[in-house]
Write a protein that holds these residues in place. Structure first.
Motif, PDB file in Angstrom:
ATOM      1  N   ALA A 179       0.833  -1.203   0.000  1.00 43.32           N
ATOM      2  CA  ALA A 179       0.000   0.000   0.000  1.00 43.32           C
ATOM      3  C   ALA A 179       0.868   1.254   0.000  1.00 43.32           C
ATOM      4  O   ALA A 179       0.493   2.274  -0.611  1.00 43.32           O
ATOM      5  N   ALA A 180       2.029   1.189   0.666  1.00 36.65           N
ATOM      6  CA  ALA A 180       2.946   2.333   0.645  1.00 36.65           C
ATOM      7  C   ALA A 180       3.476   2.579  -0.766  1.00 36.65           C
ATOM      8  O   ALA A 180       3.572   3.725  -1.214  1.00 36.65           O
ATOM      9  N   VAL A 181       3.812   1.492  -1.478  1.00 41.81           N
ATOM     10  CA  VAL A 181       4.265   1.639  -2.864  1.00 41.81           C
ATOM     11  C   VAL A 181       3.153   2.232  -3.721  1.00 41.81           C
ATOM     12  O   VAL A 181       3.372   3.151  -4.521  1.00 41.81           O
ATOM     13  N   ALA A 182       1.939   1.711  -3.544  1.00 42.25           N
ATOM     14  CA  ALA A 182       0.797   2.243  -4.301  1.00 42.25           C
ATOM     15  C   ALA A 182       0.541   3.702  -3.950  1.00 42.25           C
ATOM     16  O   ALA A 182       0.185   4.510  -4.820  1.00 42.25           O
ATOM     17  N   GLY A 183       0.745   4.067  -2.675  1.00 39.29           N
ATOM     18  CA  GLY A 183       0.554   5.453  -2.264  1.00 39.29           C
ATOM     19  C   GLY A 183       1.533   6.390  -2.951  1.00 39.29           C
ATOM     20  O   GLY A 183       1.159   7.502  -3.359  1.00 39.29           O
ATOM     21  N   ARG A 213     -14.626 -11.710   5.814  1.00 37.10           N
ATOM     22  CA  ARG A 213     -14.835 -10.504   6.618  1.00 37.10           C
ATOM     23  C   ARG A 213     -13.602  -9.602   6.605  1.00 37.10           C
ATOM     24  O   ARG A 213     -13.713  -8.370   6.596  1.00 37.10           O
ATOM     25  N   TYR A 214     -12.413 -10.212   6.593  1.00 36.46           N
ATOM     26  CA  TYR A 214     -11.190  -9.410   6.502  1.00 36.46           C
ATOM     27  C   TYR A 214     -11.047  -8.811   5.108  1.00 36.46           C
ATOM     28  O   TYR A 214     -10.592  -7.676   4.959  1.00 36.46           O
ATOM     29  N   MET A 215     -11.429  -9.590   4.082  1.00 35.30           N
ATOM     30  CA  MET A 215     -11.375  -9.072   2.724  1.00 35.30           C
ATOM     31  C   MET A 215     -12.296  -7.864   2.568  1.00 35.30           C
ATOM     32  O   MET A 215     -11.964  -6.896   1.873  1.00 35.30           O
ATOM     33  N   GLY A 221     -11.347  -0.263   2.837  1.00 33.55           N
ATOM     34  CA  GLY A 221     -10.253   0.689   3.005  1.00 33.55           C
ATOM     35  C   GLY A 221      -9.735   1.206   1.678  1.00 33.55           C
ATOM     36  O   GLY A 221      -9.530   2.421   1.502  1.00 33.55           O
ATOM     37  N   LEU A 222      -9.521   0.297   0.722  1.00 38.06           N
ATOM     38  CA  LEU A 222      -9.044   0.719  -0.596  1.00 38.06           C
ATOM     39  C   LEU A 222     -10.098   1.572  -1.302  1.00 38.06           C
ATOM     40  O   LEU A 222      -9.763   2.522  -2.015  1.00 38.06           O
ATOM     41  N   ILE A 227     -11.952   6.817  -3.384  1.00 38.74           N
ATOM     42  CA  ILE A 227     -12.957   7.882  -3.364  1.00 38.74           C
ATOM     43  C   ILE A 227     -12.323   9.212  -2.950  1.00 38.74           C
ATOM     44  O   ILE A 227     -12.611  10.273  -3.525  1.00 38.74           O
ATOM     45  N   TYR A 228     -11.416   9.156  -1.973  1.00 44.57           N
ATOM     46  CA  TYR A 228     -10.765  10.377  -1.500  1.00 44.57           C
ATOM     47  C   TYR A 228      -9.951  11.031  -2.619  1.00 44.57           C
ATOM     48  O   TYR A 228     -10.061  12.248  -2.865  1.00 44.57           O
ATOM     49  N   PHE A 229      -9.133  10.220  -3.321  1.00 47.28           N
ATOM     50  CA  PHE A 229      -8.273  10.800  -4.351  1.00 47.28           C
ATOM     51  C   PHE A 229      -9.066  11.233  -5.583  1.00 47.28           C
ATOM     52  O   PHE A 229      -8.635  12.124  -6.313  1.00 47.28           O
TER      53      PHE A 229
END
Length: 414
Positions: A179-183, A213-215, A221-222, A227-229
């Protein structure tokens, strides 16, 4: 008694010994090298078709936009990267897997460093995305394209070293690192490449067996991040609204989508013929890169577009076969990850060009113009070929095939 058959009666005896099509396909797929040959064949056909279509789709743009006014300018560059990619893919297909695994982490660190370098004066902005490094006059590379392969192999090596059993082992440290790389890629304003990395993260968690449930938490989260970006970038909001109704703004945000539709409509089933596109004469922006499928649809018609879709489907089937039939954990995750990456990128691009998704700057693997993308994808195909040799009986069959070719070559020289 007469041996004549009644009208409509079927001669069952005539079918005795005649192989059924399904049986032939099944026996072909049971061969040790079936997956290897499928990967080799489909990737080779996609590459060949891509070079032809890049030449056709870019000739007008090259003559009008390049300083040299060379109508073959884009094609020459693509051809050089294809040769480099074939060399890299050949090396990757022969590289011992233990050596490849030792290179995974250092290569990921180097690529992250290159992505960080795009934020320095060495970086350059093209089409609103600051995801390029200038290496010399007329030569730029896109480190985020190499990040896709590096992330896939790093996850595969991580899961092979520490087989994930509990959800915590599946998520940590995989999700934070990737996720850091994707960020970093998102902050380059390259949301398309980041979406592919997100698809790789989700796909690899699914392959590892993360409970539902974890998926759901990971997907939520993703989704919030996406949506934010989108919401904080006015041009992305405009693209999203235009996707719902391109005709509402036909001269601006809906322009590309409408002209892509026009290309498909003009092509019909068989197309207008290779080289006969009208959209490539400046009506369709990025005709030789992100929207090359529209040129395929115009020149080769629905038939050509379906051939492209079929080739990607066969490529995915072959990669999934490798992941399911191998006994090597690293190979299983690497093959699955490469398929997830290439197929998700292809589907996102196709969905964008067909108007099923908002316009996102992302190339069609092995077909769109773009040296960094082509090189990384060809190396990935070479690694997938390497993985295919771990299927039962594949390596010995491949060595026997190579020995036969050497004997035939030696016999011709005598």
């Amino acid at each position: 008694m007469s041996g004549a058959m009644a009208p409509g009666q079927r001669d069952v005896g005539a079918d005795v010994g005649r192989p059924h099509v399904i049986d032939v396909v099944r026996r072909t797929l049971e061969r040790p090298l079936a997956s290897y040959q499928l990967i080799f064949g489909t990737s080779g056909l996609l590459l060949g078709l891509g070079l032809i279509m890049v030449l056709s789709a870019s000739s007008v743009w090259s003559q009008a936009q390049l300083e040299s006014h060379d109508m073959f300018g884009v094609f020459k560059k693509q051809f050089v990267f294809a040769l480099l990619g074939l060399l890299g893919g050949f090396i990757a297909s022969r590289l011992p897997l233990p050596v490849l695994r030792r290179l995974v982490t250092p290569v990921l660190v180097i690529i992250v460093g290159l992505i960080l370098a795009t934020y320095s004066p060495l970086g350059m902005e093209i089409n609103g995305n600051r995801n390029w490094l200038r290496l010399g006059p007329g030569l730029q590379v896109q480190p985020s394209e190499f990040a896709k392969l590096a992330v896939v192999l790093w996850i595969a090596n991580l899961y092979a070293r520490r087989p994930p059993v509990a959800p915590r082992q599946m998520i940590l440290p995989m999700v934070p690192v990737t996720a850091a790389v994707a960020g970093l890629v998102v902050f380059q304003d390259d949301l398309g490449t980041a979406l592919v990395l997100f698809a790789v993260i989700v796909g690899m968690l699914w392959v590892a067996g993360l409970p539902g449930r974890y998926m759901g938490v990971v997907l939520s989260g993703l989704g919030v991040v996406c949506i934010y970006f989108v919401a904080t970038a006015p041009h992305r909001v405009a693209r999203l609204l235009s996707f719902l109704n391109p005709a509402a703004d036909p001269d601006a945000t809906g322009y590309q989508a409408i002209h892509a539709f026009m290309g498909f409509a003009r092509g019909g089933f068989w197309g207008v013929g290779l080289g006969g596109s009208r959209q490539k004469w400046g009506s369709l922006p990025e005709a030789h890169t992100d929207f090359i499928l529209a040129i395929i649809g115009e020149e080769l018609g629905l038939f050509g577009s379906l051939v492209v879709l079929l080739l990607f489907a066969l490529f995915a089937v072959a990669g999934i076969r490798v992941a399911m039939r191998t006994k090597d954990a690293f190979v299983r995750y690497a093959a699955a990850g490469i398929v997830i990456w290439i197929l998700s990128q292809a589907l996102i691009n196709m969905g964008m060009v067909l108007g099923l998704l908002p316009v996102i700057g992302i190339p069609l693997p092995l077909i769109s113009a773009g040296g960094s993308s082509l090189f990384a994808t060809l190396v990935a195909c070479g690694i997938l070929l390497n993985c295919a040799t771990t299927e039962p009986g594949a390596r010995s069959a491949l060595e026997a095939s190579r020995a036969r070719r050497r004997r035939r070559a030696a016999a011709r020289k005598r």
